[in-house]
Design an enzyme around this catalytic site. Structure first.
Site, PDB file in Angstrom:
ATOM      1  N   SER A   1      16.499  -0.110  -0.999  1.00  7.80           N
ATOM      2  CA  SER A   1      15.872  -0.639  -2.211  1.00  7.80           C
ATOM      3  C   SER A   1      16.912  -0.734  -3.322  1.00  7.80           C
ATOM      4  CB  SER A   1      14.724   0.266  -2.664  1.00  7.80           C
ATOM      5  OG  SER A   1      14.286  -0.113  -3.960  1.00  7.80           O
TER       6      SER A   1
ATOM      7  N   ASP B   1       0.872  -1.187   0.000  1.00  5.54           N
ATOM      8  CA  ASP B   1       0.000   0.000   0.000  1.00  5.54           C
ATOM      9  C   ASP B   1       0.902   1.228   0.000  1.00  5.54           C
ATOM     10  OD1 ASP B   1      -1.972   1.875   0.230  1.00  5.54           O
ATOM     11  OD2 ASP B   1      -2.789   1.143   2.126  1.00  5.54           O
TER      12      ASP B   1
ATOM     13  N   THR C   1       4.940 -10.766   0.199  1.00  3.59           N
ATOM     14  CA  THR C   1       4.845 -11.868  -0.750  1.00  3.59           C
ATOM     15  C   THR C   1       4.052 -13.033  -0.170  1.00  3.59           C
ATOM     16  OG1 THR C   1       6.992 -11.182  -1.624  1.00  3.59           O
ATOM     17  CG2 THR C   1       6.202 -13.353  -2.273  1.00  3.59           C
TER      18      THR C   1
ATOM     19  N   THR D   1       6.835   2.665   0.016  1.00  2.00           N
ATOM     20  CA  THR D   1       7.708   3.804   0.273  1.00  2.00           C
ATOM     21  C   THR D   1       7.164   5.066  -0.408  1.00  2.00           C
ATOM     22  OG1 THR D   1       9.645   2.378   0.450  1.00  2.00           O
ATOM     23  CG2 THR D   1      10.053   4.687  -0.054  1.00  2.00           C
TER      24      THR D   1
END
Length: 357
Positions: A179, A69, A315, A90
């Site tokens: 990331s 989200d 996941t 993020t």
């Protein structure tokens, strides 16, 4: 029921399926009686699951990981889906579209995902407006990253701007420097680059601040970040983000999918290794949130006893479905009772404390 739904969803390109599921969740959560019913059916009920971490009361330890989200557009859904909390983002100081599609891929044989989304989001200001209008049923954390167009030399101000906008409205704040999908971002994990960023965010908000790290760091780099987090009096560390490693993958053609971060079971072993090293380094001085490859209650219990105060998944939720969080929470509660633990806190790190020195 969900295995059939999953098979149908997996016929649709991943990002389209994500948007479809999102629309359904938002629609369901918008109807208050339905939302309350789902929370009664799927939400955690055993009080032994509750804990207070960095001053925030969590009804249960498993939360929704950042990335699902991104813009807080389904804030009312996550408690109804059985999560103990949710991490939004993020988000970045400025809106950005992210990387070109296709940028999300299923690795079905590995029950994993590959993504190179690139922090696509509406910006921290838009999220702040949504958070200000929301009455949270569960704690809501916010994950902040660097805007892609912002040069590394101005990263401190970029993170500071996001913290200023969303910090006062979040239960906790996570500084994402890990990331693999924003060029140069992982370079900010070097202590000399990370120190001014974390110091600036800490100075900007009284909200608990954590840092999210990559699984691909060396042990010495892990130690350095852990020591820095203690020195700066951070609330904790989120370990870990996705991995760039392709070791052990069995899904055919994965090398042709291009770059990106892998999430799911292929990440699990390294995520546990990182968690254990961090807990051995910092003990109870920091809260550790473990994320990466958690699929079952056994996985969750391993992380808790290895030192995780809280857990996250993304996941696992995609492959596990609507009962995923409920099943994990019930399994944790059962293990707490069977092990004679009076609280979740008592179990955190218990396997590490029993090891001979």
């Amino acid at each position: 029921m969900y295995p059939l739904v999953r098979r149908l969803l997996f016929l649709i390109p991943p990002e389209h399926a994500h948007k479809l599921v999102f629309a359904v969740l938002r629609g369901v959560a918008a109807v208050a009686p339905v939302r309350r019913l789902l929370r009664r059916l799927l939400g955690p009920t055993d009080p032994v699951l509750a804990s207070t971490v960095f001053g925030v009361r969590f009804p249960a330890p498993l939360g929704l990981a950042a990335g699902f989200d991104k813009d807080g557009t389904a804030l009312s859904s996550w408690g109804a889906m059985g999560f103990g909390y949710a991490e939004i983002g993020t988000v970045t100081a400025h809106p950005q579209p992210g990387n070109p599609a296709p940028r999300l891929f299923r690795l079905a044989d590995d029950r994993a995902l590959l993504n190179r989304m690139g922090f696509n989001n509406h910006g921290a200001r838009a999220l702040a407006i949504r958070l200000a209008r929301h009455r949270p049923e569960i704690p809501i954390g916010v994950n902040i990253g660097k805007t892609k167009k912002t040069p590394a030399g101005d990263a401190v101000n970029d993170y500071r701007a996001s913290a200023r906008m969303v910090g006062p409205l979040a239960s906790y704040l996570v500084v994402n420097v890990s990331s693999p999908n924003t060029p140069g971002l992982r370079d900010l994990q070097a202590v000399e680059s990370l120190r001014p960023i974390l110091s600036a965010v800490r100075a900007e908000t009284s909200t608990p601040v954590l840092v999210k790290i990559a699984p691909d760091l060396s042990d010495s780099d892990l130690d350095d970040i852990a020591d820095l987090a203690v020195e700066l009096d951070l609330a904790g560390i989120v370990a870990t983000n996705t991995t760039v490693s392709r070791d052990g993958l069995t899904t055919p053609g994965v090398d042709r999918l291009g770059p990106g971060g892998i999430s799911g079971p292929p990440l699990a072993q390294r995520a546990v290794q990182v968690l254990r090293r961090l807990y051995d380094r910092v003990g109870d001085r920091l809260a550790l949130i473990s994320v990466g490859g958690i699929e079952t209650a056994d996985d969750a219990w391993e992380r808790i006893t290895a030192g995780a105060s809280l857990l996250q998944g993304y996941t696992g939720f995609i492959y596990g479905g609507e009962r995923w969080a409920k099943d994990i929470h019930e399994g944790i509660a059962r293990r707490l009772h069977d092990g004679g633990f009076g609280s979740l806190h008592e179990a955190v790190g218990s396997a590490r404390r029993r090891q001979p020195s």
